[in-house]
Design a protein around this motif. Structure first.
Motif, PDB file in Angstrom:
ATOM      1  N   GLU A 110       0.802  -1.224   0.000  1.00 53.42           N
ATOM      2  CA  GLU A 110       0.000   0.000   0.000  1.00 53.42           C
ATOM      3  C   GLU A 110       0.841   1.283   0.000  1.00 53.42           C
ATOM      4  OE1 GLU A 110      -3.330   0.567  -0.287  1.00 53.42           O
ATOM      5  OE2 GLU A 110      -3.419  -1.559  -0.767  1.00 53.42           O
ATOM      6  N   HIS A 111       2.054   1.229   0.519  1.00 54.11           N
ATOM      7  CA  HIS A 111       2.865   2.433   0.667  1.00 54.11           C
ATOM      8  C   HIS A 111       3.418   2.959  -0.667  1.00 54.11           C
ATOM      9  CE1 HIS A 111       5.991  -0.671   0.637  1.00 54.11           C
ATOM     10  NE2 HIS A 111       6.797   0.263   0.191  1.00 54.11           N
ATOM     11  N   LEU A 112       3.247   2.227  -1.732  1.00 56.01           N
ATOM     12  CA  LEU A 112       3.777   2.639  -3.031  1.00 56.01           C
ATOM     13  C   LEU A 112       2.960   3.781  -3.630  1.00 56.01           C
ATOM     14  CD1 LEU A 112       4.356  -0.886  -4.649  1.00 56.01           C
ATOM     15  CD2 LEU A 112       6.031   0.543  -3.457  1.00 56.01           C
ATOM     16  N   SER A 113       3.617   4.564  -4.463  1.00 53.42           N
ATOM     17  CA  SER A 113       2.898   5.616  -5.194  1.00 53.42           C
ATOM     18  C   SER A 113       1.985   4.955  -6.223  1.00 53.42           C
ATOM     19  CB  SER A 113       3.889   6.549  -5.900  1.00 53.42           C
ATOM     20  OG  SER A 113       4.518   5.853  -6.972  1.00 53.42           O
ATOM     21  N   THR A 114       1.087   5.718  -6.803  1.00 51.62           N
ATOM     22  CA  THR A 114       0.172   5.179  -7.813  1.00 51.62           C
ATOM     23  C   THR A 114       0.942   4.553  -8.962  1.00 51.62           C
ATOM     24  OG1 THR A 114      -1.497   6.819  -7.233  1.00 51.62           O
ATOM     25  CG2 THR A 114      -1.733   5.745  -9.370  1.00 51.62           C
ATOM     26  N   GLN A 118       1.013   0.571 -10.052  1.00 52.30           N
ATOM     27  CA  GLN A 118       0.701   0.109 -11.410  1.00 52.30           C
ATOM     28  C   GLN A 118       1.815  -0.783 -11.944  1.00 52.30           C
ATOM     29  OE1 GLN A 118       0.156   3.883 -13.349  1.00 52.30           O
ATOM     30  NE2 GLN A 118      -2.074   3.822 -13.110  1.00 52.30           N
ATOM     31  N   ASN A 119       3.055  -0.344 -11.766  1.00 57.10           N
ATOM     32  CA  ASN A 119       4.200  -1.134 -12.228  1.00 57.10           C
ATOM     33  C   ASN A 119       4.304  -2.466 -11.485  1.00 57.10           C
ATOM     34  OD1 ASN A 119       4.941   0.792 -14.107  1.00 57.10           O
ATOM     35  ND2 ASN A 119       6.414   1.783 -12.747  1.00 57.10           N
ATOM     36  N   ALA A 120       4.098  -2.434 -10.171  1.00 58.59           N
ATOM     37  CA  ALA A 120       4.166  -3.661  -9.376  1.00 58.59           C
ATOM     38  C   ALA A 120       3.049  -4.626  -9.782  1.00 58.59           C
ATOM     39  CB  ALA A 120       4.075  -3.330  -7.888  1.00 58.59           C
TER      40      ALA A 120
END
Length: 142
Positions: A110-114, A118-120
């Motif tokens: 959840e801590h990732l940017s938008t 998307q990339n993950a």
């Protein structure tokens, strides 16, 4: 001109978006149908028992025609990515257990940017769909 959608597109349309768990369900559904082969008799129905609630179940509803409404899709919650496919009234069955290494790719932090999410997500989907079958799951026919 009408263009027929691919099975992948049909699953995504039904589910509403792409995610790692829908790719897992897509792959499991295809493996199950390959392993089960042709329906034994016209009167038999494919029954699916899942051991976890997840987005993967939507792929089973689209590709395997196993639905909650007809009672042919059942969840026995154990938080395991193990799925039993069987034809009603017959001994024809296959159990597919997803390997732990694959399951680890289902959750996007959840801590990732938008953009990072998307990339993950795309990387996880590619990993799930592109893994060698022996690394993806174990298959037991009964």
């Amino acid at each position: 001109m009408c263009v027929e959608k691919t099975p992948w597109e049909q699953v995504i349309d039904f589910h509403g978006h792409t995610c790692p768990q829908i790719s897992l369900g897509y792959r499991v559904a295809q493996i199950a149908m390959r392993e089960l082969g042709i329906r034994p008799t016209p009167g038999t129905e494919l029954m699916v028992t899942a051991q976890t609630h997840s987005c993967a179940l939507d792929a089973f509803q689209v590709l395997n025609h196993a639905t909650y409404g007809r009672g042919s899709l059942i969840v026995n919650e154990k938080k395991l990515h193990r799925y039993l496919f069987e034809y009603s009234g017959t001994p024809v069955r296959v159990e597919i257990s997803v390997q732990p290494d694959i399951v680890e790719h289902l959750v996007i932090p959840e801590h990732l940017s938008t953009r990072e999410k998307q990339n993950a997500t795309l990387e996880a989907i590619q990993f799930i769909l592109g893994s060698e079958e022996t690394a993806f799951c174990t298959i037991q026919k009964g």
